[in-house]
Design a protein around this motif. Structure first.
Motif, PDB file in Angstrom:
ATOM      1  N   ALA A  47       0.839  -1.207   0.000  1.00 15.34           N
ATOM      2  CA  ALA A  47       0.000   0.000   0.000  1.00 15.34           C
ATOM      3  C   ALA A  47       0.870   1.251   0.000  1.00 15.34           C
ATOM      4  O   ALA A  47       0.609   2.211  -0.740  1.00 15.34           O
ATOM      5  N   ALA A  48       1.904   1.260   0.811  1.00 12.00           N
ATOM      6  CA  ALA A  48       2.795   2.424   0.884  1.00 12.00           C
ATOM      7  C   ALA A  48       3.521   2.640  -0.439  1.00 12.00           C
ATOM      8  O   ALA A  48       3.682   3.776  -0.894  1.00 12.00           O
ATOM      9  N   LYS A  49       3.945   1.561  -1.069  1.00 16.43           N
ATOM     10  CA  LYS A  49       4.642   1.667  -2.355  1.00 16.43           C
ATOM     11  C   LYS A  49       3.739   2.290  -3.419  1.00 16.43           C
ATOM     12  O   LYS A  49       4.158   3.203  -4.150  1.00 16.43           O
ATOM     13  N   LEU A  50       2.490   1.829  -3.481  1.00 17.29           N
ATOM     14  CA  LEU A  50       1.554   2.371  -4.468  1.00 17.29           C
ATOM     15  C   LEU A  50       1.161   3.805  -4.134  1.00 17.29           C
ATOM     16  O   LEU A  50       0.971   4.632  -5.031  1.00 17.29           O
ATOM     17  N   PHE A  51       1.039   4.098  -2.852  1.00 20.67           N
ATOM     18  CA  PHE A  51       0.686   5.446  -2.393  1.00 20.67           C
ATOM     19  C   PHE A  51       1.707   6.464  -2.895  1.00 20.67           C
ATOM     20  O   PHE A  51       1.354   7.544  -3.355  1.00 20.67           O
ATOM     21  N   VAL A  52       2.980   6.095  -2.814  1.00 14.59           N
ATOM     22  CA  VAL A  52       4.052   6.986  -3.265  1.00 14.59           C
ATOM     23  C   VAL A  52       4.178   6.964  -4.784  1.00 14.59           C
ATOM     24  O   VAL A  52       4.314   8.016  -5.421  1.00 14.59           O
ATOM     25  N   ARG A  53       4.101   5.796  -5.371  1.00 16.84           N
ATOM     26  CA  ARG A  53       4.319   5.675  -6.818  1.00 16.84           C
ATOM     27  C   ARG A  53       3.207   6.318  -7.642  1.00 16.84           C
ATOM     28  O   ARG A  53       3.476   7.061  -8.599  1.00 16.84           O
ATOM     29  N   ASP A  54       1.950   6.089  -7.250  1.00 16.72           N
ATOM     30  CA  ASP A  54       0.814   6.544  -8.056  1.00 16.72           C
ATOM     31  C   ASP A  54       0.124   7.798  -7.507  1.00 16.72           C
ATOM     32  O   ASP A  54      -0.663   8.421  -8.213  1.00 16.72           O
ATOM     33  N   GLY A  55       0.401   8.133  -6.245  1.00 17.27           N
ATOM     34  CA  GLY A  55      -0.229   9.301  -5.645  1.00 17.27           C
ATOM     35  C   GLY A  55      -1.517   8.944  -4.910  1.00 17.27           C
ATOM     36  O   GLY A  55      -2.158   7.938  -5.209  1.00 17.27           O
ATOM     37  N   TYR A  56      -1.883   9.789  -3.966  1.00 14.01           N
ATOM     38  CA  TYR A  56      -3.048   9.493  -3.120  1.00 14.01           C
ATOM     39  C   TYR A  56      -4.345   9.443  -3.932  1.00 14.01           C
ATOM     40  O   TYR A  56      -5.262   8.682  -3.619  1.00 14.01           O
ATOM     41  N   ALA A  57      -4.438  10.240  -5.021  1.00 15.17           N
ATOM     42  CA  ALA A  57      -5.688  10.297  -5.791  1.00 15.17           C
ATOM     43  C   ALA A  57      -5.969   8.990  -6.520  1.00 15.17           C
ATOM     44  O   ALA A  57      -7.122   8.680  -6.833  1.00 15.17           O
ATOM     45  N   PHE A  64       4.721  14.068   1.478  1.00 11.56           N
ATOM     46  CA  PHE A  64       4.023  15.004   0.603  1.00 11.56           C
ATOM     47  C   PHE A  64       2.641  14.474   0.228  1.00 11.56           C
ATOM     48  O   PHE A  64       1.646  15.207   0.277  1.00 11.56           O
ATOM     49  N   GLN A  65       2.567  13.199  -0.137  1.00 13.53           N
ATOM     50  CA  GLN A  65       1.276  12.601  -0.491  1.00 13.53           C
ATOM     51  C   GLN A  65       0.334  12.585   0.715  1.00 13.53           C
ATOM     52  O   GLN A  65      -0.873  12.808   0.573  1.00 13.53           O
ATOM     53  N   THR A  66       0.885  12.333   1.892  1.00 12.22           N
ATOM     54  CA  THR A  66       0.061  12.293   3.099  1.00 12.22           C
ATOM     55  C   THR A  66      -0.505  13.672   3.419  1.00 12.22           C
ATOM     56  O   THR A  66      -1.692  13.810   3.747  1.00 12.22           O
ATOM     57  N   TRP A  67       0.325  14.693   3.310  1.00 16.02           N
ATOM     58  CA  TRP A  67      -0.154  16.063   3.567  1.00 16.02           C
ATOM     59  C   TRP A  67      -1.220  16.466   2.551  1.00 16.02           C
ATOM     60  O   TRP A  67      -2.208  17.106   2.908  1.00 16.02           O
ATOM     61  N   ALA A  68      -0.988  16.088   1.286  1.00 13.19           N
ATOM     62  CA  ALA A  68      -1.954  16.427   0.242  1.00 13.19           C
ATOM     63  C   ALA A  68      -3.293  15.730   0.505  1.00 13.19           C
ATOM     64  O   ALA A  68      -4.361  16.331   0.357  1.00 13.19           O
ATOM     65  N   LEU A  69      -3.232  14.465   0.908  1.00 16.21           N
ATOM     66  CA  LEU A  69      -4.448  13.725   1.220  1.00 16.21           C
ATOM     67  C   LEU A  69      -5.177  14.356   2.397  1.00 16.21           C
ATOM     68  O   LEU A  69      -6.416  14.428   2.418  1.00 16.21           O
ATOM     69  N   ALA A  70      -4.421  14.827   3.374  1.00 18.38           N
ATOM     70  CA  ALA A  70      -5.022  15.426   4.573  1.00 18.38           C
ATOM     71  C   ALA A  70      -5.841  16.671   4.251  1.00 18.38           C
ATOM     72  O   ALA A  70      -6.735  17.048   5.013  1.00 18.38           O
ATOM     73  N   ASP A  81     -10.369  12.508   8.405  1.00 15.49           N
ATOM     74  CA  ASP A  81      -9.788  11.531   9.325  1.00 15.49           C
ATOM     75  C   ASP A  81      -8.263  11.531   9.239  1.00 15.49           C
ATOM     76  O   ASP A  81      -7.579  11.454  10.260  1.00 15.49           O
ATOM     77  N   VAL A  82      -7.725  11.588   8.036  1.00 18.67           N
ATOM     78  CA  VAL A  82      -6.283  11.633   7.867  1.00 18.67           C
ATOM     79  C   VAL A  82      -5.731  12.925   8.454  1.00 18.67           C
ATOM     80  O   VAL A  82      -4.690  12.932   9.114  1.00 18.67           O
ATOM     81  N   ASN A  83      -6.452  14.023   8.227  1.00 20.31           N
ATOM     82  CA  ASN A  83      -6.036  15.311   8.779  1.00 20.31           C
ATOM     83  C   ASN A  83      -5.941  15.249  10.301  1.00 20.31           C
ATOM     84  O   ASN A  83      -4.951  15.694  10.903  1.00 20.31           O
ATOM     85  N   GLU A  84      -6.970  14.697  10.921  1.00 20.48           N
ATOM     86  CA  GLU A  84      -6.975  14.596  12.376  1.00 20.48           C
ATOM     87  C   GLU A  84      -5.868  13.681  12.865  1.00 20.48           C
ATOM     88  O   GLU A  84      -5.246  13.929  13.905  1.00 20.48           O
ATOM     89  N   HIS A  85      -5.614  12.633  12.107  1.00 25.21           N
ATOM     90  CA  HIS A  85      -4.584  11.682  12.510  1.00 25.21           C
ATOM     91  C   HIS A  85      -3.200  12.312  12.421  1.00 25.21           C
ATOM     92  O   HIS A  85      -2.355  12.114  13.305  1.00 25.21           O
ATOM     93  N   LEU A  86      -2.958  13.077  11.375  1.00 28.96           N
ATOM     94  CA  LEU A  86      -1.672  13.763  11.253  1.00 28.96           C
ATOM     95  C   LEU A  86      -1.486  14.771  12.381  1.00 28.96           C
ATOM     96  O   LEU A  86      -0.381  14.928  12.910  1.00 28.96           O
ATOM     97  N   LYS A  87      -2.552  15.471  12.721  1.00 29.06           N
ATOM     98  CA  LYS A  87      -2.468  16.419  13.835  1.00 29.06           C
ATOM     99  C   LYS A  87      -2.049  15.700  15.117  1.00 29.06           C
ATOM    100  O   LYS A  87      -1.239  16.211  15.902  1.00 29.06           O
ATOM    101  N   HIS A  88      -2.606  14.505  15.310  1.00 30.89           N
ATOM    102  CA  HIS A  88      -2.265  13.729  16.500  1.00 30.89           C
ATOM    103  C   HIS A  88      -0.797  13.312  16.465  1.00 30.89           C
ATOM    104  O   HIS A  88      -0.082  13.441  17.480  1.00 30.89           O
ATOM    105  N   ILE A  89      -0.332  12.811  15.324  1.00 31.45           N
ATOM    106  CA  ILE A  89       1.043  12.320  15.217  1.00 31.45           C
ATOM    107  C   ILE A  89       2.050  13.448  15.431  1.00 31.45           C
ATOM    108  O   ILE A  89       2.975  13.340  16.252  1.00 31.45           O
ATOM    109  N   TYR A  90       1.873  14.545  14.692  1.00 33.54           N
ATOM    110  CA  TYR A  90       2.808  15.653  14.814  1.00 33.54           C
ATOM    111  C   TYR A  90       2.654  16.367  16.155  1.00 33.54           C
ATOM    112  O   TYR A  90       3.629  16.907  16.694  1.00 33.54           O
ATOM    113  N   GLY A  91       1.454  16.354  16.699  1.00 34.16           N
ATOM    114  CA  GLY A  91       1.256  16.918  18.024  1.00 34.16           C
ATOM    115  C   GLY A  91       2.033  16.158  19.080  1.00 34.16           C
ATOM    116  O   GLY A  91       2.619  16.753  19.992  1.00 34.16           O
TER     117      GLY A  91
END
Length: 223
Positions: A44-54, A134-140, A145-155
């Motif tokens: 999943a991570a490989k495809l996420f980076v290779r093809d993009g979140y969209a 970069f893909q994770t931030w763009a998805l957020a 849900d991803v946005n909230e999760h990133l806030k938790h991780i970086y927080g």
């Protein structure tokens, strides 16, 4: 239950997952299940980076693995759950590592702070990590849900830094330590993107690292 299991293993560090597989008395079926979950996360991570979140989907992951979509869903449930679990596996492992360093009482607070900074700065040189971030931030930007999760991780990362900052200089107030931690974290994240997009000259990397260390420590010492 399958969602919880996938998220559970996604949160574990590489060392802990390795211990789960080989160091305890797990049944062959359990080992196979854990290995399948790891394969799903990595693919999943490989495809996420290779093809993009969209372009990301559970069906694409299943096709890449050579399994049916229903088989994949047996392990991970929805695409949303797979995305969140993958992000946890690839980002929270750093927070877990930094938390461990922050609790290494054999080191002085300043040594622990420098160790976390040095390890985090090394990741800014990894183009794969930069692309994943970069893909994770763009998805957020589009996924609450991803946005909230990133806030938790970086927080959590900023909380670790802020606590260490006050250990280095107890005169620093809680609010100022939070500000310092946010500034440091944002500068490291900015350097991650800069190195990926601008391809900064690596011959100056040691000077860059030493300059940032000195700048941040001086800021903390002065308070």
């Amino acid at each position: 239950m399958k969602d919880t299991l996938l998220e559970h293993y996604a949160m574990l560090s590489e060392t802990t997952r390795s211990e789960t597989l080989f160091d305890r008395a797990a049944s062959p079926r359990e080992k196979k299940r854990v290995q399948r979950i790891e394969d799903i996360i990595e693919t999943a991570a490989k495809l996420f980076v290779r093809d993009g979140y969209a372009q990301f989907s559970s069906r694409r992951v299943a096709n890449e693995l050579g399994i049916s979509l229903s088989n994949l869903q047996h392990y991970c449930g929805t695409t949303e759950n797979l995305l969140l679990s993958m992000i946890r596996a690839k980002i929270e492992v750093f927070v877990t590592r930094f938390h461990d360093i922050a609790n290494q009482t054999s080191l002085t607070p300043e040594q622990r702070f420098i160790k976390i900074i040095d390890e985090d700065m090394v990741t800014t040189l990894d183009p794969w990590i930069a692309s994943f971030s970069f893909q994770t931030w763009a998805l957020a930007e589009h996924d609450k849900d991803v946005n909230e999760h990133l806030k938790h991780i970086y927080g959590e990362f900023c909380r670790i830094l802020a606590s260490l900052i006050r250990d280095v200089n107890p005169a620093v107030t809680h609010s100022k330590a939070d500000v310092y931690a946010t500034l440091i974290a944002s500068q490291i994240e900015g350097l991650l993107l800069y190195n990926k997009q601008i391809a900064a000259d690596q011959q100056h990397w040691d000077d860059t690292l030493e300059t940032m260390r000195t700048m941040w420590l001086n800021m903390i010492r002065v308070g």
